[in-house]
Design a protein around this motif. Structure first.
Motif, PDB file in Angstrom:
ATOM      1  N   UNK A   1       0.921  -1.147   0.027  1.00 35.04           N
ATOM      2  CA  UNK A   1       0.103  -0.020  -0.083  1.00 35.04           C
ATOM      3  C   UNK A   1       0.849   1.319   0.024  1.00 35.04           C
ATOM      4  N   UNK A   2       1.810   1.363   0.638  1.00 36.99           N
ATOM      5  CA  UNK A   2       2.803   2.565   0.817  1.00 36.99           C
ATOM      6  C   UNK A   2       3.372   2.814  -0.435  1.00 36.99           C
ATOM      7  N   UNK A   3       4.014   1.520  -1.183  1.00 41.85           N
ATOM      8  CA  UNK A   3       4.847   1.713  -2.434  1.00 41.85           C
ATOM      9  C   UNK A   3       3.815   2.173  -3.168  1.00 41.85           C
ATOM     10  N   UNK A   4       2.373   1.806  -3.443  1.00 38.44           N
ATOM     11  CA  UNK A   4       1.500   2.043  -4.479  1.00 38.44           C
ATOM     12  C   UNK A   4       1.345   3.827  -4.257  1.00 38.44           C
ATOM     13  N   UNK A   5       1.245   4.188  -2.595  1.00 41.91           N
ATOM     14  CA  UNK A   5       0.746   5.486  -2.582  1.00 41.91           C
ATOM     15  C   UNK A   5       1.908   6.519  -3.001  1.00 41.91           C
ATOM     16  N   UNK A   6       3.227   6.027  -2.577  1.00 39.19           N
ATOM     17  CA  UNK A   6       4.324   7.014  -3.227  1.00 39.19           C
ATOM     18  C   UNK A   6       4.402   6.815  -4.573  1.00 39.19           C
ATOM     19  N   UNK A   7       4.352   5.903  -5.121  1.00 38.15           N
ATOM     20  CA  UNK A   7       4.162   5.839  -6.742  1.00 38.15           C
ATOM     21  C   UNK A   7       3.051   6.894  -7.343  1.00 38.15           C
ATOM     22  N   UNK A   8       2.044   6.802  -6.787  1.00 36.48           N
ATOM     23  CA  UNK A   8       1.119   7.475  -7.165  1.00 36.48           C
ATOM     24  C   UNK A   8       1.296   9.221  -7.101  1.00 36.48           C
ATOM     25  N   UNK A   9       2.070   9.455  -5.821  1.00 39.62           N
ATOM     26  CA  UNK A   9       2.474  10.535  -5.425  1.00 39.62           C
ATOM     27  C   UNK A   9       3.373  11.292  -6.560  1.00 39.62           C
TER      28      UNK A   9
END
Length: 207
Positions: A1-9
């Motif tokens: 979840x954290x990796x996807x969130x950072x990628x989205x940012x």
């Protein structure tokens, strides 16, 4: 979840900032519509406002101004206008300072940011990127013994603010990179290495 969130940012933040800057610039340029009589404005003619039309008008005004001031009459009028401004207290000092900076930055014969340099700042042993802006002159040069240069040290990540320094020429190392590449290096806080930036620029030019 954290990796996807950072990628989205990483994807959305640059887009959002770019959109915000463009909106701010276009909104500011749209103010040029206020120069038109009320009955000539888009909302009066067609009933609604057209975003960006003021930006087109601003670009047109700049182009026409440059076109008119290139001939003999235009240069004469500009000369009279500048002479008038130089005789107005406070206005003269502000106008002359801004004009000197703009002439240096936008003139094709200017030498603003002509080279990227590596200098020791803010103390010996600490290195940073600087840009060559010229050589000291006038009263300043009279008090300097030796060969000195004027440099601009930008702040990170906002290079529009920084520090003006006069340093010995021997203390500056000329870098084998373009000014644009050096600016990317500064803005990215060292994350985008010069080799990476130059390779990306080459790939984009090939495409």
């Amino acid at each position: 979840m954290r990796k996807y969130f950072i990628t989205g940012l990483l994807i959305l933040v640059p887009l959002a900032i770019t959109a915000w800057v463009l909106h701010a610039v276009i909104s500011t340029m749209d103010q040029s519509l206020l120069l038109l009589p009320t009955q000539w404005r888009p909302e009066a003619l067609i009933g609604f406002k057209i975003p960006g039309l003021g930006a087109v008008l601003t670009v047109l005004i700049i182009f026409v101004t440059g076109l008119l001031t290139k001939n003999f009459i235009g240069k004469y009028v500009v000369g009279l206008w500048e002479k008038l401004l130089t005789h107005i207290p406070i206005v003269s000092s502000i106008y002359s300072s801004v004009k000197q900076v703009s002439d240096t930055l936008f003139s094709s014969t200017g030498n603003a940011f002509s080279k990227a340099l590596l200098i020791q700042y803010p103390r010996e042993g600490s290195w940073t990127i600087a840009f060559l802006t010229g050589k000291p002159g006038g009263a300043v040069a009279k008090h300097l013994d030796g060969d000195f240069i004027s440099v601009y040290v930008p702040t990170t990540p906002n290079p529009t603010s920084g520090y003006f320094l006069i340093i010995p020429k021997k203390d500056a190392i000329e870098l084998d990179m373009s000014v644009d590449t050096a600016l990317k290096y500064v803005v990215s806080m060292g994350v985008v290495a010069p080799e990476v930036a130059e390779q990306a620029a080459q790939n984009n030019s090939c495409n």
